[in-house]
Enzyme design. Structure first.
Site: not given
Length: 1011
Positions: A978-979
């Site tokens: 998700t980063c």
């Protein structure tokens, strides 16, 4: 014999002095001789004048002595009277004459008026009366004052003249007319003022002086010019004496009150401009004295007199500074309304960008009057509920327009009580005055119609401004406590208050207000040149604009929560080239950014002076479409990044990173410790430390800040940590508990504000919903009664019940207090000073409702909110946030709730590994995702990006872009980083397997994978 031959002989200079030097000496000697002759001539002329003056003085003294001897020989006769007049202001002669005549009866006084020398006596006696008046004015306590006043009382009394000279005589009229032309009332005023207040009971002069005040009003017919002049002089001179009612004995005060010409106040109207020449002290004293005599007789005043009275008060307000009629120690005291605003003046959302000076403000304002406490106390009657109620009862049907103008002027001179005044009008008219103003005085005028765009500057429409201004103020006030059932007309009870305007009328009014306010912001210079547009009001165009803006903001806030008009209703796109507007706004913001450190102050009102675009965006932002404002907002941030040295090059970003190490399981604490005071506007590289103290490897593409941020948000916004609470809709707001106001907790709020600001700055969406009343604080806007429903539904229902309670609210035994329970201890807090001793009544229940709402919505979380905003403002300029309302701001934070556009997502998706747009697995992926319903698509987006909502301007704004990379065999579930918004998708053989695996992954919470 003497010989002068040697003196005539030419003298020859053999000393060697040059001829030039000799010439200079000769010229100097000649000049000195000439000046000496002129001085001698001047002395001779002065001596001649002095001798002439001395001879005149001696002659005058001789003549005066001769007239005194003649006067002594005929004190009560015509010859003596002639000598008295010729001698002039001589207290000895005047005292001798008045004391002599005072010994005789009135018949002797008027005897000369019946003889052959009547005309001479009339001329002499009126001059004598003037001398007597002047003598009393100089020394009302003098030994001759009582005799002087006795003579004046007899000569000026119409009854006495009629008794001795018979009916039909014009003696008294002629005498008083002469005195009126020679400062009659001014001399009486000086006499009254010279008598100390403490001597009023013992003074023998005051009763007679009051009689003299009244005589002109009894002498002339009400249709005469002399009568009008007498009334004007009475108000101008007598009523400007400080504390007139306090200076007079009760019988004299009663006599004056009974004979005041209140039924003829309309005669003042042609001369009202003369009152504008009075100083501030005189105006205040006139107001205070008038308020003693007139209000008890409102119901008896004819319509024309009531109108004149209201216009007189309005005229007296003109030029006085705000708060001029309040004691200095009360000016800085906050009342309910300044508490509810809960903000600094410079942060108000509807402040204008530059003061537009009207003709009323061209002259220097009058200084603040210096008044006695008793005068202040009498003036304090003006904005009271009792006074407004009495005035409204008689003015609403008889002198409505004058009442409208008076209220506007009163609110400007007494801003501290403005909202109390408006509430009093609304309560006592049952909101009917709003309907009357709109339907009877606004809707039908050119100002009330959109088809007359030039009406704003046409002088013919000047009289239409006061009604629309008061309508805006009243309706804004009404909306503060109007719940949605009232507003939308859903109340079942016929006795309950309702929205005074229909929704169609509200729609038409709001549209008109936008079309008035917008040019006042956009074409400000045009209105600077227009003067005198608002009669009888000391209103500048910026005050007009603020009134319009507040009202349209209140209506728009209601529509934002529960729409009743189409979105385009608020836009002014037809009046603007939107592309040019956007470019101008971005340019002007760049100018502010570039010059902020050197030339521009931090005051938000002054910061906006360079641009009408920014002025509109900060005051009526909804006039610009939301998409355009989002684009402007992101452009502002990009400009700020550039100004702070942010460059897009990969090398620059790598060399300017702020490297932070964060332990797994301690994300919030480490972030607080290491980022609390760092510069968050630069790039930040987060390194996670595992449980063994080793730095983790990971895909960051610019760091794993987003994962850190996602984890941080989960921790700090967790309601179990105690900093935040959630309402029934799971919307967050600061915990009002006392421990949340301690310094350590406030430091956390500031840190969270900085982190949220960082997310907004970088365009990172956060999956957190804030309560609407808390978001309104971001915008420095007032929380309304309906906001309480989202915080405390039970309290909201109770306050609505109180508002509509048909009986006596005192039966409910409420007071202005609130009970707070902390750690098992209940504490009672006053909502206003001495609130525990103030019962809630029918008249003040609206104030109680607002104070209670304000306490729950604002006061309890004031410190927490301020700390949060302090941190937020370090990242995001307050002006940028003001471009949105609460609902729009939530979209800026977390993205839109609109359906996910798969075509847009696919268009802005990047691929890695063996994948590209035409690869077989990718083709299956998009076919599968296309079969997902709305919730499944949101779950997929949250799985990959940590936020379920798409960016406002589409997926091109997602940073970094949505990405898909091949990962492992088909036995594995899809995972994500998700980063970097990365989906790691195995190469599945069939679309069925891909669908099952993908749904299982996004619904089971499988997520970040560092591999």
């Amino acid at each position: 014999m003497f010989s002068f031959e040697s003196e005539r002989r030419r003298k020859i200079n053999l000393g060697g002095v040059s001829s030039a030097a000799t010439s200079t000496e000769v010229l100097g000697q000649a000049k000195a001789i000439r000046l000496e002759r002129l001085e001698q001539k001047r002395r001779q002329e002065n001596a001649t004048r002095l001798q002439a003056w001395w001879r005149g003085v001696n002659e005058a003294r001789r003549t005066r002595d001769e007239m005194r001897r003649t006067f002594e020989g005929d004190v009560s006769g015509l010859t003596g009277l002639r000598c008295l007049v010729l001698i002039g202001q001589d207290e000895g002669i005047l005292g001798r004459w008045s004391s002599t005549l005072s010994k005789y009866d009135e018949t002797s006084l008027f005897m000369p008026a019946k003889g052959s020398h009547k005309s001479s006596w009339v001329v002499l006696i009126r001059k004598t009366c003037l001398l007597l008046l002047r003598s009393v004015a100089e020394s009302p306590h003098g030994p001759n004052a009582s005799n002087h006043l006795r003579i004046l009382n007899a000569l000026l009394s119409p009854e006495v003249a009629k008794k001795h000279l018979g009916p039909g005589t014009d003696f008294t009229q002629s005498l008083i007319q002469y005195l009126l032309g020679h400062e009659y009332y001014s001399l009486i005023a000086r006499s009254i003022s010279a008598i100390p207040l403490e001597d009023k009971a013992s003074s023998s002069s005051l009763p007679t002086l009051v009689q003299l005040v009244v005589y002109p009003l009894k002498t002339f017919p009400s249709t005469s010019s002399q009568y009008s002049e007498a009334i004007l002089s009475l108000f101008f001179s007598i009523f400007t004496i400080p504390l007139v009612p306090n200076r007079l004995p009760i019988p004299s005060l009663t006599h004056l009150s009974a004979n005041l010409p209140l039924k003829d106040l309309h005669l003042l109207e042609p001369s009202l401009s003369r009152f504008s020449t009075l100083g501030s002290d005189a105006r205040a004293h006139l107001l205070a004295n008038v308020l003693m005599f007139v209000p008890p007789r409102y119901s008896a005043l004819p319509d024309s007199c009531l109108s004149a009275y209201l216009r007189l008060l309005t005229t007296l307000f003109e030029g006085l500074p705000a708060h001029a009629l309040q004691p200095s120690d009360q000016i800085n005291q906050t009342n309910i309304w300044t508490q509810i605003a809960d903000m600094d003046e410079d942060d108000l959302p509807n402040q204008t960008r530059v003061r537009v000076v009207s003709n009323f403000e061209l002259a220097s304002p009058l200084p603040r009057p210096q008044l006695d406490t008793r005068t202040y106390k009498r003036l304090a009657v003006l904005p009271t509920l009792t006074h407004i109620k009495a005035l409204l009862a008689v003015a609403q049907k008889r002198s409505f327009l004058a009442f409208v103008t008076f209220i506007l002027s009163l609110n400007k001179i007494w801003p501290m009580s403005k909202d109390h005044t408006l509430s009093a009008i609304l309560i006592n008219s049952k909101n009917g005055i709003v309907k009357e103003l709109y339907r009877g005085y606004v809707r039908g005028t050119k100002l009330g119609k959109d088809e007359y765009p030039d009406a704003l500057t046409e002088f013919a429409n000047a009289s239409a401004w006061p009604p629309i201004l008061l309508l805006c103020d009243l309706y804004t006030q009404a909306l503060r406590t109007m719940d949605d059932d009232e507003f939308f007309g859903k109340l079942q009870s016929t006795s309950a208050p309702r929205n005074p305007l229909t929704l169609d009328e509200v729609s038409a009014l709001s549209r008109r207000l936008i079309n008035i306010a917008f040019p006042l912001y956009w074409n400000e210079e045009q209105f600077v040149q227009v003067k005198g547009m608002i009669p009888h009001l000391q209103y500048s165009w910026d005050l007009v604009r603020d009134s319009m803006t507040k009202c349209v903001l209140a209506i728009h806030a209601r529509d934002s929560r529960k729409p009743f008009v189409p979105p385009t209703h608020w836009h002014v796109g037809s009046q603007l080239d939107m592309r040019a507007f956007i470019e101008a706004a971005i340019f002007e913001e760049q100018q502010i950014t570039n010059n902020h450190q050197t030339t521009l102050p931090s005051n938000s009102r002054l910061l906006s002076t360079i641009s009408p675009c920014l002025n509109i965006l900060n005051n009526i932002p909804f006039a610009i479409p939301f998409d355009s404002r989002i684009y402007i907002y992101r452009s502002f941030i990009h400009s700020d990044m550039f100004a702070n040295g942010r460059e897009d090059s990969f090398l620059w970003r790598r060399t300017h990173r702020n490297n932070i190490q964060v332990r797994r399981g301690h994300v919030a604490q480490d972030g607080f410790d290491k980022l609390g005071n760092s510069n968050l506007k630069g790039p930040i590289e987060i390194s996670f430390i595992d449980q063994f103290g080793q730095a983790e490897a990971g895909i960051d593409g610019g760091g794993v800040f987003k994962e850190f941020f996602t984890s941080l948000c989960k921790e700090v916004f967790d309601t179990d940590r105690g900093l935040w609470l959630a309402n029934q809709k799971n919307e967050l707001y600061p915990n009002p508990h006392a421990y949340a106001t301690e310094s350590y907790s406030l430091s956390w709020y500031r840190f969270i504000g900085r982190i949220v600001g960082k997310a907004m700055y970088e365009g990172i969406l956060i999956d957190v919903a804030f309560a609407g009343f808390f978001l309104s604080k971001w915008l420095r806007r007032e929380s309304l009664l309906d906001d309480l429903a989202s915080l405390d539904p039970d309290l909201y229902k109770g306050l609505i019940y109180l508002k509509h309670y048909p009986g006596n609210p005192e039966d409910l035994s409420l007071s202005f207090t609130v009970a707070d329970e902390e750690f098992g201890v209940t504490k009672t807090i006053d909502l206003k000073p001495n609130g525990s001793n103030i019962p809630v009544t029918r008249e003040n229940r609206h104030e109680y409702i607002l104070l209670m709402s304000h306490y729950r919505l604002s006061k309890q979380i004031r410190k927490q909110s301020d700390a949060f905003f302090e941190g937020l403002s370090e990242m995001i300029d307050q002006r940028w946030v003001r471009m949105f309302n609460q609902q729009e701001l939530q979209l800026v934070l977390g993205g839109t709730d609109a359906p996910i556009d798969l075509d847009d997502l696919r268009k802005h998706t990047n691929y890695g590994g063996v994948y590209d747009d035409n690869e077989e697995t990718i083709v299956k992926f998009w076919k599968v995702v296309n079969t997902f319903n709305h919730e499944q698509r949101r779950s997929l987006l949250r799985f990959v990006t940590s936020c379920s909502r798409p960016p406002l301007l589409g997926f091109k704004e997602l940073v970094p872009n949505f990405s898909i990379r091949d990962s492992g065999d088909e036995q594995r579930l899809p995972s994500s980083s998700t980063c970097v918004n990365l989906l790691k998708l195995p190469r599945y053989k069939s679309g069925h397997i891909l669908r099952d695996k993908l749904l299982k992954a996004i619904n089971s919470g499988a997520g970040f994978d560092l591999s």
